[in-house]
Design a protein around this motif. Structure first.
Motif, PDB file in Angstrom:
ATOM      1  N   GLU A  59      21.509 -19.962  15.618  1.00 43.19           N
ATOM      2  CA  GLU A  59      22.312 -19.062  16.452  1.00 43.19           C
ATOM      3  C   GLU A  59      21.624 -18.764  17.779  1.00 43.19           C
ATOM      4  OE1 GLU A  59      25.312 -16.833  17.940  1.00 43.19           O
ATOM      5  OE2 GLU A  59      25.388 -18.118  16.174  1.00 43.19           O
ATOM      6  N   TYR A  60      20.309 -18.683  17.776  1.00 38.33           N
ATOM      7  CA  TYR A  60      19.524 -18.455  19.002  1.00 38.33           C
ATOM      8  C   TYR A  60      19.858 -19.513  20.058  1.00 38.33           C
ATOM      9  CZ  TYR A  60      15.268 -18.047  21.899  1.00 38.33           C
ATOM     10  OH  TYR A  60      14.377 -17.902  22.935  1.00 38.33           O
ATOM     11  N   PHE A  61      20.076 -20.736  19.617  1.00 31.24           N
ATOM     12  CA  PHE A  61      20.372 -21.828  20.542  1.00 31.24           C
ATOM     13  C   PHE A  61      21.865 -22.056  20.756  1.00 31.24           C
ATOM     14  CE2 PHE A  61      16.047 -22.854  19.234  1.00 31.24           C
ATOM     15  CZ  PHE A  61      15.471 -23.140  20.456  1.00 31.24           C
ATOM     16  N   ILE A  62      22.668 -21.971  19.703  1.00 29.72           N
ATOM     17  CA  ILE A  62      24.081 -22.338  19.877  1.00 29.72           C
ATOM     18  C   ILE A  62      24.968 -21.162  20.271  1.00 29.72           C
ATOM     19  CG2 ILE A  62      23.898 -24.358  18.389  1.00 29.72           C
ATOM     20  CD1 ILE A  62      25.394 -22.781  16.227  1.00 29.72           C
ATOM     21  N   GLY A  63      24.532 -19.937  20.008  1.00 23.55           N
ATOM     22  CA  GLY A  63      25.303 -18.771  20.453  1.00 23.55           C
ATOM     23  C   GLY A  63      25.468 -18.758  21.971  1.00 23.55           C
ATOM     24  N   PRO A  64      24.381 -18.937  22.726  1.00 26.33           N
ATOM     25  CA  PRO A  64      24.518 -18.996  24.181  1.00 26.33           C
ATOM     26  C   PRO A  64      25.335 -20.202  24.658  1.00 26.33           C
ATOM     27  CG  PRO A  64      22.274 -18.445  23.597  1.00 26.33           C
ATOM     28  CD  PRO A  64      22.976 -18.820  22.323  1.00 26.33           C
ATOM     29  N   LEU A  65      25.299 -21.295  23.917  1.00 21.52           N
ATOM     30  CA  LEU A  65      26.131 -22.453  24.270  1.00 21.52           C
ATOM     31  C   LEU A  65      27.608 -22.094  24.153  1.00 21.52           C
ATOM     32  CD1 LEU A  65      26.475 -25.450  24.998  1.00 21.52           C
ATOM     33  CD2 LEU A  65      26.180 -25.978  22.565  1.00 21.52           C
ATOM     34  N   GLU A  66      27.974 -21.381  23.109  1.00 21.79           N
ATOM     35  CA  GLU A  66      29.360 -20.936  22.951  1.00 21.79           C
ATOM     36  C   GLU A  66      29.737 -19.935  24.045  1.00 21.79           C
ATOM     37  OE1 GLU A  66      33.256 -20.090  21.349  1.00 21.79           O
ATOM     38  OE2 GLU A  66      31.976 -21.812  21.691  1.00 21.79           O
ATOM     39  N   ALA A  67      28.835 -19.032  24.380  1.00 17.11           N
ATOM     40  CA  ALA A  67      29.107 -18.072  25.458  1.00 17.11           C
ATOM     41  C   ALA A  67      29.312 -18.810  26.786  1.00 17.11           C
ATOM     42  CB  ALA A  67      27.964 -17.067  25.575  1.00 17.11           C
ATOM     43  N   TRP A  68      28.511 -19.848  27.036  1.00 20.75           N
ATOM     44  CA  TRP A  68      28.665 -20.656  28.258  1.00 20.75           C
ATOM     45  C   TRP A  68      30.027 -21.341  28.271  1.00 20.75           C
ATOM     46  CZ3 TRP A  68      29.305 -25.983  28.564  1.00 20.75           C
ATOM     47  CH2 TRP A  68      29.265 -26.520  29.857  1.00 20.75           C
ATOM     48  N   ARG A  69      30.427 -21.937  27.126  1.00 15.29           N
ATOM     49  CA  ARG A  69      31.722 -22.616  27.048  1.00 15.29           C
ATOM     50  C   ARG A  69      32.857 -21.664  27.373  1.00 15.29           C
ATOM     51  NH1 ARG A  69      36.065 -22.678  24.342  1.00 15.29           N
ATOM     52  NH2 ARG A  69      35.324 -21.145  22.855  1.00 15.29           N
ATOM     53  N   VAL A  70      32.811 -20.479  26.799  1.00 14.67           N
ATOM     54  CA  VAL A  70      33.859 -19.479  27.046  1.00 14.67           C
ATOM     55  C   VAL A  70      33.859 -19.069  28.520  1.00 14.67           C
ATOM     56  CG1 VAL A  70      34.580 -17.117  26.507  1.00 14.67           C
ATOM     57  CG2 VAL A  70      33.905 -18.671  24.660  1.00 14.67           C
ATOM     58  N   ALA A  71      32.680 -18.799  29.074  1.00 12.22           N
ATOM     59  CA  ALA A  71      32.578 -18.383  30.476  1.00 12.22           C
ATOM     60  C   ALA A  71      33.078 -19.470  31.426  1.00 12.22           C
ATOM     61  CB  ALA A  71      31.131 -18.021  30.817  1.00 12.22           C
ATOM     62  N   MET A  72      32.889 -20.729  31.055  1.00 18.39           N
ATOM     63  CA  MET A  72      33.344 -21.847  31.891  1.00 18.39           C
ATOM     64  C   MET A  72      34.828 -22.133  31.714  1.00 18.39           C
ATOM     65  SD  MET A  72      30.815 -22.974  33.706  1.00 18.39           S
ATOM     66  CE  MET A  72      31.296 -24.622  34.173  1.00 18.39           C
ATOM     67  N   GLY A  73      35.468 -21.506  30.737  1.00 25.29           N
ATOM     68  CA  GLY A  73      36.892 -21.732  30.488  1.00 25.29           C
ATOM     69  C   GLY A  73      37.178 -23.089  29.856  1.00 25.29           C
ATOM     70  N   ILE A  74      36.221 -23.642  29.152  1.00 25.95           N
ATOM     71  CA  ILE A  74      36.393 -24.945  28.508  1.00 25.95           C
ATOM     72  C   ILE A  74      37.044 -24.729  27.145  1.00 25.95           C
ATOM     73  CG2 ILE A  74      35.178 -26.964  27.581  1.00 25.95           C
ATOM     74  CD1 ILE A  74      32.974 -26.387  29.696  1.00 25.95           C
ATOM     75  N   LYS A  75      38.202 -25.330  26.950  1.00 33.04           N
ATOM     76  CA  LYS A  75      38.929 -25.130  25.699  1.00 33.04           C
ATOM     77  C   LYS A  75      38.417 -26.041  24.588  1.00 33.04           C
ATOM     78  CE  LYS A  75      43.264 -23.592  27.844  1.00 33.04           C
ATOM     79  NZ  LYS A  75      42.722 -22.412  28.308  1.00 33.04           N
ATOM     80  N   ARG A  76      38.136 -27.288  24.929  1.00 28.65           N
ATOM     81  CA  ARG A  76      37.615 -28.263  23.970  1.00 28.65           C
ATOM     82  C   ARG A  76      36.509 -29.051  24.652  1.00 28.65           C
ATOM     83  NH1 ARG A  76      42.160 -31.944  21.736  1.00 28.65           N
ATOM     84  NH2 ARG A  76      40.385 -32.670  20.533  1.00 28.65           N
ATOM     85  N   MET A  77      35.512 -29.474  23.865  1.00 33.02           N
ATOM     86  CA  MET A  77      34.456 -30.279  24.459  1.00 33.02           C
ATOM     87  C   MET A  77      33.870 -31.229  23.425  1.00 33.02           C
ATOM     88  SD  MET A  77      31.316 -27.631  24.988  1.00 33.02           S
ATOM     89  CE  MET A  77      30.666 -26.638  23.656  1.00 33.02           C
ATOM     90  N   VAL A  78      33.277 -32.273  23.932  1.00 30.19           N
ATOM     91  CA  VAL A  78      32.557 -33.238  23.117  1.00 30.19           C
ATOM     92  C   VAL A  78      31.083 -33.054  23.442  1.00 30.19           C
ATOM     93  CG1 VAL A  78      32.142 -35.691  22.702  1.00 30.19           C
ATOM     94  CG2 VAL A  78      34.478 -34.874  23.119  1.00 30.19           C
ATOM     95  N   LEU A  79      30.262 -32.899  22.414  1.00 24.35           N
ATOM     96  CA  LEU A  79      28.830 -32.725  22.622  1.00 24.35           C
ATOM     97  C   LEU A  79      28.102 -34.028  22.312  1.00 24.35           C
ATOM     98  CD1 LEU A  79      28.262 -29.232  20.989  1.00 24.35           C
ATOM     99  CD2 LEU A  79      28.198 -29.796  23.419  1.00 24.35           C
ATOM    100  N   LEU A  80      27.174 -34.353  23.167  1.00 25.57           N
ATOM    101  CA  LEU A  80      26.307 -35.505  22.985  1.00 25.57           C
ATOM    102  C   LEU A  80      24.890 -34.968  22.993  1.00 25.57           C
ATOM    103  CD1 LEU A  80      26.421 -38.875  24.673  1.00 25.57           C
ATOM    104  CD2 LEU A  80      24.439 -37.458  25.120  1.00 25.57           C
ATOM    105  N   GLY A  81      24.079 -35.369  22.035  1.00 23.52           N
ATOM    106  CA  GLY A  81      22.721 -34.858  21.998  1.00 23.52           C
ATOM    107  C   GLY A  81      21.726 -35.892  21.525  1.00 23.52           C
ATOM    108  N   HIS A  82      20.489 -35.701  21.927  1.00 21.71           N
ATOM    109  CA  HIS A  82      19.399 -36.560  21.497  1.00 21.71           C
ATOM    110  C   HIS A  82      18.396 -35.722  20.720  1.00 21.71           C
ATOM    111  CE1 HIS A  82      15.349 -38.318  22.076  1.00 21.71           C
ATOM    112  NE2 HIS A  82      15.991 -39.397  21.673  1.00 21.71           N
ATOM    113  N   SER A  83      17.970 -36.207  19.581  1.00 23.51           N
ATOM    114  CA  SER A  83      16.938 -35.558  18.784  1.00 23.51           C
ATOM    115  C   SER A  83      17.363 -34.119  18.455  1.00 23.51           C
ATOM    116  CB  SER A  83      15.601 -35.614  19.524  1.00 23.51           C
ATOM    117  OG  SER A  83      14.537 -35.178  18.722  1.00 23.51           O
TER     118      SER A  83
END
Length: 96
Positions: A59-83
């Motif tokens: 939650e420490y890492f993904i909670g702020p990611l969700e807050a960023w998504r909401v603030a940016m007005g992004i309704k759907r997104m695809v995440l790409l990650g390494h490691s």
């Protein structure tokens, strides 16, 4: 794009043009806390191995990611990650 542990968005520097060319929507590369030019909030969780501790760390890492998504007005997104970024992308997808 979510980078791996101890790196930054520069990890994707050579891949971003190709990703962008093959994707119709916007592409964002985000630095994790304390990486690149990102600030690092205080770590107050301590250490542990319990399921509750792991949930709190995720939650420490993904909670702020969700807050960023909401603030940016992004309704759907695809995440790409390494490691570690890939791990956090899956955690995010499972939670949200």
């Amino acid at each position: 794009c979510l980078h791996g542990f101890g790196t930054g968005i520069g990890q994707f520097a050579t891949a971003l043009p190709t990703i962008r060319a093959g994707w119709e929507g916007p592409v964002f590369a985000l630095d994790s806390f304390g990486c690149g030019l990102s600030s690092r909030p205080s770590w107050t969780l301590g250490f542990g191995k319990t399921e509750e501790f792991v949930d709190a760390v995720e939650e420490y890492f993904i909670g702020p990611l969700e807050a960023w998504r909401v603030a940016m007005g992004i309704k759907r997104m695809v995440l790409l990650g390494h490691s570690m970024g890939g791990y956090l992308a899956v955690c995010y997808a499972l939670r949200f």
